[in-house]
Write a protein that holds these residues in place. Structure first.
Motif, mmCIF file in Angstrom:
data_model
loop_
_atom_site.group_PDB
_atom_site.id
_atom_site.type_symbol
_atom_site.label_atom_id
_atom_site.label_comp_id
_atom_site.label_asym_id
_atom_site.label_seq_id
_atom_site.Cartn_x
_atom_site.Cartn_y
_atom_site.Cartn_z
ATOM 1 N N UNK A 1 -100.529 -30.268 -33.583
ATOM 2 C CA UNK A 1 -99.932 -28.964 -33.351
ATOM 3 C C UNK A 1 -99.435 -28.877 -31.913
ATOM 4 N N UNK A 2 -98.579 -27.892 -31.665
ATOM 5 C CA UNK A 2 -98.143 -27.629 -30.297
ATOM 6 C C UNK A 2 -99.339 -27.112 -29.509
ATOM 7 N N UNK A 3 -99.609 -27.730 -28.367
ATOM 8 C CA UNK A 3 -100.756 -27.318 -27.552
ATOM 9 C C UNK A 3 -100.332 -26.207 -26.602
ATOM 10 N N UNK A 4 -100.928 -25.046 -26.788
ATOM 11 C CA UNK A 4 -100.651 -23.905 -25.922
ATOM 12 C C UNK A 4 -101.429 -24.075 -24.620
ATOM 13 N N UNK A 5 -100.685 -24.135 -23.506
ATOM 14 C CA UNK A 5 -101.358 -24.437 -22.232
ATOM 15 C C UNK A 5 -100.455 -24.055 -21.067
ATOM 16 N N UNK A 6 -101.084 -23.526 -20.014
ATOM 17 C CA UNK A 6 -100.453 -23.333 -18.716
ATOM 18 C C UNK A 6 -101.384 -23.926 -17.668
ATOM 19 N N UNK A 7 -100.871 -24.496 -16.603
ATOM 20 C CA UNK A 7 -101.737 -25.091 -15.569
ATOM 21 C C UNK A 7 -102.784 -24.120 -15.024
ATOM 22 N N UNK A 8 -102.452 -22.823 -14.987
ATOM 23 C CA UNK A 8 -103.407 -21.839 -14.472
ATOM 24 C C UNK A 8 -104.646 -21.733 -15.346
ATOM 25 N N UNK A 9 -104.553 -22.176 -16.596
ATOM 26 C CA UNK A 9 -105.719 -22.130 -17.482
ATOM 27 C C UNK A 9 -106.896 -22.916 -16.909
ATOM 28 N N UNK A 10 -106.592 -24.003 -16.176
ATOM 29 C CA UNK A 10 -107.654 -24.836 -15.606
ATOM 30 C C UNK A 10 -108.396 -24.126 -14.483
ATOM 31 N N UNK A 11 -107.763 -23.110 -13.906
ATOM 32 C CA UNK A 11 -108.387 -22.374 -12.799
ATOM 33 C C UNK A 11 -109.169 -21.156 -13.275
ATOM 34 N N UNK A 12 -109.039 -20.818 -14.539
ATOM 35 C CA UNK A 12 -109.749 -19.659 -15.095
ATOM 36 C C UNK A 12 -111.155 -20.101 -15.495
ATOM 37 N N UNK A 13 -112.189 -19.482 -14.929
ATOM 38 C CA UNK A 13 -113.552 -19.927 -15.233
ATOM 39 C C UNK A 13 -113.986 -19.537 -16.642
ATOM 40 N N UNK A 14 -114.945 -20.283 -17.156
ATOM 41 C CA UNK A 14 -115.564 -19.934 -18.429
ATOM 42 C C UNK A 14 -116.679 -18.933 -18.144
ATOM 43 N N UNK A 15 -116.542 -17.706 -18.666
ATOM 44 C CA UNK A 15 -117.525 -16.639 -18.447
ATOM 45 C C UNK A 15 -118.011 -16.150 -19.798
ATOM 46 N N UNK A 16 -119.148 -16.681 -20.237
ATOM 47 C CA UNK A 16 -119.606 -16.401 -21.594
ATOM 48 C C UNK A 16 -119.928 -14.941 -21.833
ATOM 49 N N UNK A 17 -120.223 -14.169 -20.778
ATOM 50 C CA UNK A 17 -120.551 -12.753 -20.945
ATOM 51 C C UNK A 17 -119.407 -11.939 -21.530
ATOM 52 N N UNK A 18 -118.193 -12.439 -21.342
ATOM 53 C CA UNK A 18 -117.024 -11.717 -21.861
ATOM 54 C C UNK A 18 -116.914 -11.791 -23.375
ATOM 55 N N UNK A 19 -117.772 -12.594 -24.021
ATOM 56 C CA UNK A 19 -117.744 -12.650 -25.478
ATOM 57 C C UNK A 19 -118.062 -11.285 -26.081
ATOM 58 N N UNK A 20 -118.819 -10.466 -25.338
ATOM 59 C CA UNK A 20 -119.147 -9.114 -25.810
ATOM 60 C C UNK A 20 -117.867 -8.306 -25.997
ATOM 61 N N UNK A 21 -116.963 -8.390 -25.018
ATOM 62 C CA UNK A 21 -115.695 -7.660 -25.126
ATOM 63 C C UNK A 21 -114.812 -8.261 -26.216
ATOM 64 N N UNK A 22 -114.866 -9.578 -26.368
ATOM 65 C CA UNK A 22 -114.071 -10.217 -27.415
ATOM 66 C C UNK A 22 -114.454 -9.692 -28.793
ATOM 67 N N UNK A 23 -115.754 -9.571 -29.036
ATOM 68 C CA UNK A 23 -116.243 -9.100 -30.330
ATOM 69 C C UNK A 23 -115.957 -7.612 -30.518
ATOM 70 N N UNK A 24 -115.901 -6.858 -29.416
ATOM 71 C CA UNK A 24 -115.617 -5.418 -29.507
ATOM 72 C C UNK A 24 -114.214 -5.137 -30.030
ATOM 73 N N UNK A 25 -113.370 -6.153 -30.070
ATOM 74 C CA UNK A 25 -112.013 -5.985 -30.586
ATOM 75 C C UNK A 25 -112.007 -5.415 -32.001
#
Length: 218
Positions: free
Chosen positions: A40-64
């Motif tokens: 598949x086409x890989x969706x990616x921007x170089x800035x993605x590598x600078x964005x940290x993984x913050x597992x606490x935000x999963x709460x907001x993801x599920x609130x969707x």
């Protein structure tokens, strides 16, 4: 059954709810068409590598999910006009996303191979990864949905007092998509574009037509 038939006869806009099973079937089919092992086409921007993984935000993801559903249910029972605008927005926005998924297979390879921490949030992220594949990510349906729900808070009088908290929550949900590595920032940008198109047809265009209709009556 008679009550349901009478309700549909009185409110034909209830037929818009038939989009829900249609959407679920279409989404299931594109998920099956593009398994995570496919090319598949890989969706990616170089800035993605600078964005940290913050597992606490999963709460907001599920609130969707309740963020979309609960205001929509309130509109269904309390405001016919706002309900129609909201459903039309979701139908247009989500259909554009599903059409793109169908003709332009895409996915992302940003998920961490191993979780650096072991806590409730990382376990929730791992469970989410198992349920939701890393394909069909561009545009982000989370972003598209958030835009429509935030617009509903501005459109529906009884919700307007909560419009700015809703905007903040929508932004946090959008941010969660990149912080838990479920989406590339590119997916979010495409989601903004799709949301803008859906807003035009669901909110702006009806308002313009209504204004012109009033002007022609004077």
């Amino acid at each position: 059954m008679k009550r349901l038939t009478d309700a549909i006869r009185y409110r034909k806009d209830l037929l818009l709810l038939l989009y829900i099973p249609f959407y679920l079937l279409w989404f299931f089919l594109v998920e099956r068409m593009i398994p995570s092992s496919s090319t598949y086409y890989v969706s990616y921007l170089p800035i993605d590598d600078s964005i940290p993984f913050l597992e606490g935000f999963v709460v907001f993801y599920v609130l969707w999910y309740p963020f979309l559903a609960l205001p929509g249910l309130l509109a269904l029972f309390k405001d016919d006009r706002a309900y129609r605008h909201y459903l039309i927005y979701l139908i247009i926005g989500f259909s554009i996303c599903l059409l793109i998924f169908s003709v332009f297979p895409n996915g992302q390879n940003l998920r961490p191979a191993v979780m650096e921490r072991n806590n409730l949030c990382t376990k929730l992220v791992e469970a989410l990864y198992r349920v939701d594949t890393n394909t069909n990510v561009l545009p982000s349906m989370h972003v598209v949905g958030c835009i429509g729900t935030a617009a509903l808070f501005f459109d529906m009088p009884i919700l307007r007092r909560f419009r700015w908290p809703a905007v903040v929550l929508a932004l946090l949900i959008c941010a969660s998509t990149v912080f838990i590595k479920q989406h590339s920032l590119l997916d979010c940008l495409w989601g903004l574009a799709v949301g803008a198109v859906a807003c035009w047809f669901a909110y702006v265009l009806p308002a313009v037509k209504n204004r012109r209709k009033k002007e022609s009556q004077h």
